[in-house]
Design a protein around this motif. Structure first.
Motif, PDB file in Angstrom:
ATOM      1  N   LEU A  34      11.759  48.347  84.466  1.00 48.22           N
ATOM      2  CA  LEU A  34      12.031  49.471  85.539  1.00 48.22           C
ATOM      3  C   LEU A  34      10.563  50.473  85.581  1.00 48.22           C
ATOM      4  O   LEU A  34       9.987  49.906  84.112  1.00 48.22           O
ATOM      5  N   PRO A  35      10.398  50.382  86.533  1.00 50.03           N
ATOM      6  CA  PRO A  35       9.589  51.505  86.557  1.00 50.03           C
ATOM      7  C   PRO A  35       9.360  53.287  85.954  1.00 50.03           C
ATOM      8  O   PRO A  35      10.671  53.270  85.692  1.00 50.03           O
ATOM      9  N   GLN A  36       8.109  53.763  85.407  1.00 50.55           N
ATOM     10  CA  GLN A  36       8.652  54.596  84.912  1.00 50.55           C
ATOM     11  C   GLN A  36       9.282  55.596  85.489  1.00 50.55           C
ATOM     12  O   GLN A  36      10.360  56.908  84.553  1.00 50.55           O
ATOM     13  N   ALA A  37       9.677  56.055  86.903  1.00 49.06           N
ATOM     14  CA  ALA A  37      10.148  57.150  87.574  1.00 49.06           C
ATOM     15  C   ALA A  37      11.865  56.649  87.101  1.00 49.06           C
ATOM     16  O   ALA A  37      12.319  57.962  86.645  1.00 49.06           O
ATOM     17  N   CYS A  38      11.866  55.554  87.341  1.00 50.67           N
ATOM     18  CA  CYS A  38      13.343  55.031  87.126  1.00 50.67           C
ATOM     19  C   CYS A  38      13.715  55.289  85.555  1.00 50.67           C
ATOM     20  O   CYS A  38      14.872  56.163  85.539  1.00 50.67           O
ATOM     21  N   LEU A  39      12.951  54.733  84.859  1.00 52.94           N
ATOM     22  CA  LEU A  39      13.079  55.442  83.324  1.00 52.94           C
ATOM     23  C   LEU A  39      13.481  56.938  83.063  1.00 52.94           C
ATOM     24  O   LEU A  39      14.802  56.880  82.175  1.00 52.94           O
ATOM     25  N   THR A  40      12.640  57.627  83.753  1.00 53.54           N
ATOM     26  CA  THR A  40      12.841  59.310  83.728  1.00 53.54           C
ATOM     27  C   THR A  40      13.635  59.596  83.470  1.00 53.54           C
ATOM     28  O   THR A  40      14.653  59.977  82.861  1.00 53.54           O
ATOM     29  N   ILE A  41      14.483  59.412  84.571  1.00 53.12           N
ATOM     30  CA  ILE A  41      15.227  59.972  85.799  1.00 53.12           C
ATOM     31  C   ILE A  41      17.113  58.949  84.594  1.00 53.12           C
ATOM     32  O   ILE A  41      17.655  60.315  84.144  1.00 53.12           O
ATOM     33  N   ILE A  42      16.896  58.084  84.239  1.00 56.42           N
ATOM     34  CA  ILE A  42      17.679  57.181  83.569  1.00 56.42           C
ATOM     35  C   ILE A  42      17.894  58.240  82.222  1.00 56.42           C
ATOM     36  O   ILE A  42      18.986  58.437  81.808  1.00 56.42           O
ATOM     37  N   MET A  43      16.786  58.612  81.700  1.00 60.81           N
ATOM     38  CA  MET A  43      16.689  59.359  80.484  1.00 60.81           C
ATOM     39  C   MET A  43      17.179  60.805  80.717  1.00 60.81           C
ATOM     40  O   MET A  43      18.204  61.057  79.766  1.00 60.81           O
ATOM     41  N   LYS A  44      16.977  61.326  81.467  1.00 56.21           N
ATOM     42  CA  LYS A  44      16.912  62.503  82.127  1.00 56.21           C
ATOM     43  C   LYS A  44      19.194  63.202  82.321  1.00 56.21           C
ATOM     44  O   LYS A  44      19.390  63.824  82.018  1.00 56.21           O
TER      45      LYS A  44
END
Length: 192
Positions: free
Chosen positions: A1-11
């Motif tokens: 997954l792209p980093q931006a997607c992972l960031t959204i998931i973690m948030k």
């Protein structure tokens, strides 16, 4: 997954956790997820290792360890805290993975007056044993361990000293077993 997607998931995960940090199922699931994401694996490729470091850094910046500690204290205060041993193991493993073994050991010492302290200590020692078995630096590089008398210790010997202070009154069989295993691992690592 792209980093931006992972960031959204973690948030999203952290926001849900912030809202439900005193609900057993939320704490159990989030701590299991975080441990699964942060725990190193044998033969892990460099990209996965980089992603773990980025995630850990993000969680450290968010102060996730403080929320994990707060949730852990909440459940440790229950008379039947022994029911939360697995939850404790995962939250404490996450604290180690985010802030080191020293912080987790200090947290155990700070929580000495809570009802489920023996269960909490046993879970913490089990988590440290598991993490230290897969990555010896978890124990050998432990630092900032606060001992009685204001002494600050580090490394395997510091872990062992903290262990002895936490198990002064061993009445719990799981605590005794976890202490013996962790002490033996620290001995073996010290001899290397």
């Amino acid at each position: 997954l792209p980093q931006a997607c992972l960031t959204i998931i973690m948030k999203t995960v952290l926001k849900a956790y912030d809202s439900h940090y005193e609900h057993q199922s939320a704490v159990r699931d989030v701590s299991f997820l975080l441990r699964s994401l942060l725990e190193p694996r044998h033969g892990q490729d460099p990209q996965a290792e980089w992603a773990q470091k980025q995630l850990a850094q993000h969680l450290q910046q968010e102060g996730t360890h403080r929320q994990l500690e707060s949730s852990t204290k909440h459940f440790c205060g229950f008379v039947d805290a022994y029911r939360f041993a697995e939850l404790f193991e995962n939250t404490l493993a996450c604290i180690v993975l985010l802030n080191g073994a020293g912080r987790m050991l200090n947290f155990l010492k700070e929580s000495a007056d809570l009802q489920g302290h023996a269960t909490l200590c046993a879970a913490g020692m089990k988590a440290l044993f598991e993490l230290g078995s897969s990555r010896s630096s978890v124990l050998s590089e432990a630092n900032g361990i606060l001992l009685d008398g204001g002494i600050v210790a580090q490394g395997c010997q510091g872990v062992q000293a903290a262990l002895r202070q936490l198990v002064r009154h061993p009445g719990d069989e799981a605590l005794k077993q976890a202490a013996v295993l962790l002490d033996g691992l620290c001995d073996a690592l010290s001899r290397q």
